[in-house]
Design a protein around this motif. Structure first.
Motif, PDB file in Angstrom:
ATOM      1  N   GLY A  12       6.257  21.018  -8.636  1.00 24.49           N
ATOM      2  CA  GLY A  12       5.063  20.899  -7.816  1.00 24.49           C
ATOM      3  C   GLY A  12       3.958  20.035  -8.391  1.00 24.49           C
ATOM      4  O   GLY A  12       2.873  19.974  -7.826  1.00 24.49           O
ATOM      5  N   VAL A  13       4.213  19.349  -9.492  1.00 24.44           N
ATOM      6  CA  VAL A  13       3.202  18.501 -10.132  1.00 24.44           C
ATOM      7  C   VAL A  13       3.695  17.058 -10.126  1.00 24.44           C
ATOM      8  O   VAL A  13       4.840  16.792 -10.518  1.00 24.44           O
ATOM      9  N   SER A  22       0.811  -1.219   0.000  1.00 27.36           N
ATOM     10  CA  SER A  22       0.000   0.000   0.000  1.00 27.36           C
ATOM     11  C   SER A  22       0.847   1.273   0.000  1.00 27.36           C
ATOM     12  O   SER A  22       0.311   2.365  -0.049  1.00 27.36           O
ATOM     13  N   SER A  23       2.163   1.137   0.018  1.00 32.98           N
ATOM     14  CA  SER A  23       3.041   2.312   0.050  1.00 32.98           C
ATOM     15  C   SER A  23       3.398   2.773  -1.356  1.00 32.98           C
ATOM     16  O   SER A  23       3.539   1.954  -2.266  1.00 32.98           O
ATOM     17  N   MET A  24       3.549   4.071  -1.474  1.00 34.75           N
ATOM     18  CA  MET A  24       3.984   4.624  -2.759  1.00 34.75           C
ATOM     19  C   MET A  24       4.816   5.872  -2.524  1.00 34.75           C
ATOM     20  O   MET A  24       4.762   6.485  -1.460  1.00 34.75           O
ATOM     21  N   ILE A  25       5.586   6.193  -3.537  1.00 36.24           N
ATOM     22  CA  ILE A  25       6.358   7.432  -3.550  1.00 36.24           C
ATOM     23  C   ILE A  25       5.869   8.239  -4.741  1.00 36.24           C
ATOM     24  O   ILE A  25       5.774   7.722  -5.856  1.00 36.24           O
ATOM     25  N   GLN A  26       5.537   9.495  -4.479  1.00 38.27           N
ATOM     26  CA  GLN A  26       5.099  10.392  -5.542  1.00 38.27           C
ATOM     27  C   GLN A  26       6.255  11.308  -5.891  1.00 38.27           C
ATOM     28  O   GLN A  26       6.763  12.030  -5.039  1.00 38.27           O
ATOM     29  N   LEU A  27       6.672  11.256  -7.147  1.00 42.46           N
ATOM     30  CA  LEU A  27       7.754  12.117  -7.618  1.00 42.46           C
ATOM     31  C   LEU A  27       7.157  13.280  -8.394  1.00 42.46           C
ATOM     32  O   LEU A  27       6.263  13.092  -9.216  1.00 42.46           O
TER      33      LEU A  27
END
Length: 106
Positions: free
Chosen positions: A72-73, A63-68
């Motif tokens: 700012g988008v 359930s973990s994620m990294i948003q790159l």
């Protein structure tokens, strides 16, 4: 290191792999070190519209994620295994054309 059954993500999508590693490094994220050896299992086939690139067998994500992000988008989401030790799939959000390697066959 991959087991030879699948190409490395870095070989199939070198520019994308480099960009992900650079963005992770900029955030001080240790997972940047795994990018070079991630296998590429092909595009996800969960739905007709899913554009995720699998770097682990289907069903490996937790359930973990990294948003790159860039400016700012969010541009890339990385799903992680339950232990948060590797990236299981990559979703590219900025609409770039990843070429035929990202397309589903048949």
């Amino acid at each position: 290191m991959t087991d030879g059954l699948y190409p490395r993500l870095a070989d199939a999508f070198s520019a994308l792999a480099t960009e992900i590693a650079e963005l992770l490094c900029a955030e001080g994220e240790p997972l940047a070190e795994v990018i070079a050896d991630l296998p590429y299992y092909g595009p996800c086939t969960c739905t007709a519209t899913c554009m995720n690139l699998l770097t682990a067998p289907p069903g490996s994500a937790g359930s973990s994620m990294i948003q790159l992000e860039r400016d700012g988008v969010d541009i890339i989401w990385l799903s992680l295994d339950p232990c948060r030790t590797t990236i299981t799939d990559i979703e590219v959000l900025d609409g770039r054309d990843l070429g035929p390697g990202a397309q589903r066959s048949g």
